[in-house]
Design an enzyme around this catalytic site. Sequence first.
Site, PDB file in Angstrom:
ATOM      1  N   LEU A   1      37.894 -60.161 -12.787  1.00 19.01           N
ATOM      2  CA  LEU A   1      37.084 -60.779 -13.217  1.00 19.01           C
ATOM      3  C   LEU A   1      35.762 -60.510 -12.073  1.00 19.01           C
ATOM      4  CD1 LEU A   1      37.392 -63.691 -16.006  1.00 19.01           C
ATOM      5  CD2 LEU A   1      36.861 -61.021 -17.065  1.00 19.01           C
ATOM      6  N   GLY A   2      36.308 -60.834 -11.330  1.00 14.65           N
ATOM      7  CA  GLY A   2      35.570 -61.261  -9.551  1.00 14.65           C
ATOM      8  C   GLY A   2      36.538 -61.702  -9.202  1.00 14.65           C
ATOM      9  N   GLN A   3      35.410 -61.466  -7.766  1.00 11.84           N
ATOM     10  CA  GLN A   3      36.500 -62.565  -6.314  1.00 11.84           C
ATOM     11  C   GLN A   3      34.816 -63.471  -6.480  1.00 11.84           C
ATOM     12  OE1 GLN A   3      38.922 -60.623  -4.375  1.00 11.84           O
ATOM     13  NE2 GLN A   3      38.908 -62.626  -3.427  1.00 11.84           N
ATOM     14  N   GLY A   4      35.594 -64.733  -6.573  1.00 12.84           N
ATOM     15  CA  GLY A   4      34.162 -65.688  -6.350  1.00 12.84           C
ATOM     16  C   GLY A   4      34.628 -66.309  -4.432  1.00 12.84           C
ATOM     17  N   GLY A   5      33.693 -67.665  -4.697  1.00 15.34           N
ATOM     18  CA  GLY A   5      34.324 -68.147  -2.770  1.00 15.34           C
ATOM     19  C   GLY A   5      35.262 -68.452  -2.941  1.00 15.34           C
ATOM     20  N   PHE A   6      36.181 -69.169  -3.512  1.00 15.96           N
ATOM     21  CA  PHE A   6      37.158 -69.792  -3.783  1.00 15.96           C
ATOM     22  C   PHE A   6      38.019 -69.059  -4.211  1.00 15.96           C
ATOM     23  CE2 PHE A   6      34.406 -72.784  -5.641  1.00 15.96           C
ATOM     24  CZ  PHE A   6      33.638 -73.567  -4.081  1.00 15.96           C
TER      25      PHE A   6
ATOM     26  N   VAL B   1      39.112 -64.514  -9.807  1.00 17.07           N
ATOM     27  CA  VAL B   1      38.992 -65.000 -10.613  1.00 17.07           C
ATOM     28  C   VAL B   1      40.038 -63.456 -11.723  1.00 17.07           C
ATOM     29  CG1 VAL B   1      37.628 -65.916 -13.222  1.00 17.07           C
ATOM     30  CG2 VAL B   1      37.225 -66.091 -10.743  1.00 17.07           C
TER      31      VAL B   1
ATOM     32  N   ASP C   1      26.991 -75.040  -4.122  1.00 14.01           N
ATOM     33  CA  ASP C   1      26.862 -73.899  -4.447  1.00 14.01           C
ATOM     34  C   ASP C   1      26.073 -73.236  -5.576  1.00 14.01           C
ATOM     35  OD1 ASP C   1      27.059 -71.432  -3.439  1.00 14.01           O
ATOM     36  OD2 ASP C   1      29.551 -71.541  -3.311  1.00 14.01           O
TER      37      ASP C   1
END
Length: 828
Positions: free
Chosen positions: A515-520, A523, A634
């Site tokens: 779904l995506g690439q987050g800061g942590f 996903v 954030d």
Amino acid sequence: METPLLLLLLSAFLLSISNICLGKDIDLISRTQFLKDGDTIISKGGKFEMGFFSPTNSPNRYVGIWYKQIPVQTVVWVANRDAPLAKTSSSTVLKITKLGGQLALVGDKGQAVWSVKTSRSVQNPVAELLDSGNLVVRDAEDEKPENFIWQSFDHPTDHWLPGMKFGWNIETGHEVFFTAWKGENDPASGQYTMHLDPTGYPQLIINNGTTEVLSLGPWNGLRFSATSVDPSSSRGIPRINGPHGVVINKKEVYAWYNLSNDLGLFRFVVTSNGILKLWVWEDEMKQWVSNRGQPSDTCGTYGLCGGNGVCNIYEFRICVCLDTFLPNNNAIATESMSQGCHRRKPLSCHNNGSSSDGFLKYSDIKLPDSKHSWYNESMSLQECEQVCLRNCSCMAYSTLNITNGGSGCLIWYDDLVDMRTVYNGQDLYIRLASSEIPGLTPEPHHSSSLGRKAKILVLCLSMLVVIVLAGVSLFLYFCKSKRKEQKLKQELELPVFDWSTISRATNNFSVMNKLGQGGFGTVYKGALDGGEEIAVKRLSKNSTQGLEEFMNEVICIAKLQHRNLVKLLGCCISGEEKMLIYEYMPNKSLDFFIFDQTRKMLLDWLKRFNIINGIARGLLYLHQDSRLRIIHRDLKSSNVLLDIDLNPKISDFGLARSLAGNATGDNTKRVAGTHGYISPEYATHGIFSVKSDVFSFGVLVLEIVSGKRNNEFSNEDQYETLPGHAWKLYKEGESLKLIDEHISDSYDVAQVLRSIHISLLCVQQFSEDRPNMSSVVQMLVNDVVLPQPKEPGFFVGRRAVFNSESSSGKHATSSLNEVTMSSLDYPR
Ligand SMILES: *[C@@H]1O[C@H](CO)[C@@H](O)[C@H](O)[C@H]1NC(C)=O
Ligand SMILES: *[C@@H]1O[C@H](CO)[C@@H](O)[C@H](O)[C@H]1NC(C)=O
């Protein structure tokens, strides 16, 4: 003689030209005169116009009525909404048919596309457009011109115009009600209808099909019970300035309002998504402005909290029981209490008329649904109480009419449905067992013939019984609360998923599921074996955090439950891998909508304002209501997810340690957070506090209002950031220029100005100048006077920009106690 003849010829010639090119203006439709495509009928005072039209992007033609004097075509009535004409059928005309004097749209083959049923046949029928916007059919020979044989005000579409009676004619059984358009550009009958429901005591309701979705409650002499009074200070919020009310007599039950012409143009509309809005024409801005509309928030949903439940939009769980009532289901863990509440103590009422019950007064309430009610317009409140007490089904009473100190009596039978708290709301007296009412003890029932000694004995005995009972119940209470505590613990115990389950759910972390690439971390979308959709956050591997630390933190996050926070379902640990399992949000994140040219259209102002309010409440919960005091650190548009109804849910919260724990010492060398959202003190000194989140919130609100990204914002001016730009417009009194052009026809001026004003307060340079989130939540919904903002603090590149007027030697004074960093958080 020559000149007049020439003039006559000339004007005839001009008329025929305008006939060909523009159509002609006719004053009425008669046996000899009809309306064809291109022609218009203009009302005598010139306020309304009628003719053929096509909505934007529509292939259809309709006959309708719109305002004559304004540049925005606003259709208030449509004749053939469910029988549209093709654009090519230009030979169709609106005419009076010979038989019965009917008004009909007749095609070229003589077939009626649409027609009206008139009440009687008359000699010389004519159709005329009145200056109120009412199309009437009458007999030209009739001495009384108001003796209509048909009028459009009896058959409205979605517009409730001044002078229109909305409700029931009891003699004929005819109901005047409104049916929304099917879509913004589709006049066909939609699913939403608005009625004046005459059952019990009349109230205004909106239905979706046959389901009631909104009740504004009974009329109280001034307004419908659910609508609160806007304090007079509120700017730009339309209000009816003329006489209005609900009339109940033997012949009719109706609501109406009126205005003198010079007060401007007013119209109530049931929108295609079921919201009742009042629109007022702002002549200076050349546009319509509206109030927030009803339903104005989640608590407006009919019967949301079930019988005897009260909706309070400021509560963490918006449904609460009336005092001394208990939830029907075990509602500890559920947000909604649609199953309602029941009495803690049953009533002691007997149908022979004896009752020792009493009443408790509740204030600032929207009165319950009045379908099961009875009223009397002349009774006093005391008489009302007596009437209620005499009937065991009577559950509550109140004053019927609050004007002139209050008069009349309204009583409710059965469960009380659809109550909410309302600013400046009404008083409701609810029937309770007398033992539930403070200061009221039941009448002593023992015989008075007992001697003094016996009395004392009885007293002592009963005291003993009371003491024993109290002891027993205290013991039981402790046992029960212990059990409850254990149960709660169990509920909070976080499921730990095993690796194989998660791997299976995400197709072995397939790229397709990403779904995506987050800061942590990354996903993934997944589906558990039962079909439940989840979002899996696979945390980056280079964390040095220990397992116990991780689990503590995860359990802490899991305790945070609020409807504006994404729910954590569990976690998964396998070797080096750590994963968090969240509920899945089908609508992705806010940035996916507001910065996308097509998707942003799905977010009208109402939705955006709802999102702003939701984020504010979620953040307030993190900051103070959760007892853990979490700083998000954030907050940004990609961290605000949207559920299926586009309600906002904050994600990635709590990935910083809560402030309740190890409060000092932890530090980091690098600043996390996202460029464009971080506060000056955070960026320059690494100091952060709840006020840094407030700063990010302010930026976020500006993005939602403007539909522009802060960190991509640039302008030909020297101002390079969104707060800077907003500040400049604010100083020039041009704040409305900030607004996203995609919502420029749907917004509430006062709300937009307020939101911008609040966001400027949030992005102040010094943290002590920024409000806390509880003030922000209050300021968003109440009309309190807002402090003047100063120039905001902001960043250009890596350099903090300090403005000259406010950098008077002050420093960011966030206490070190509030400093904490989490090893779960990685700088990007
Ligand atoms: C309303 O109450 C008054 C006073 O008790 C009574 O005289 C009157 O008849 C009542 N009206 C109705 C319609 O019940
Ligand atoms: C109480 O009110 C209900 C509802 O109006 C009615 O059906 C019932 O007969 C009343 N009972 C008495 C004892 O008056």
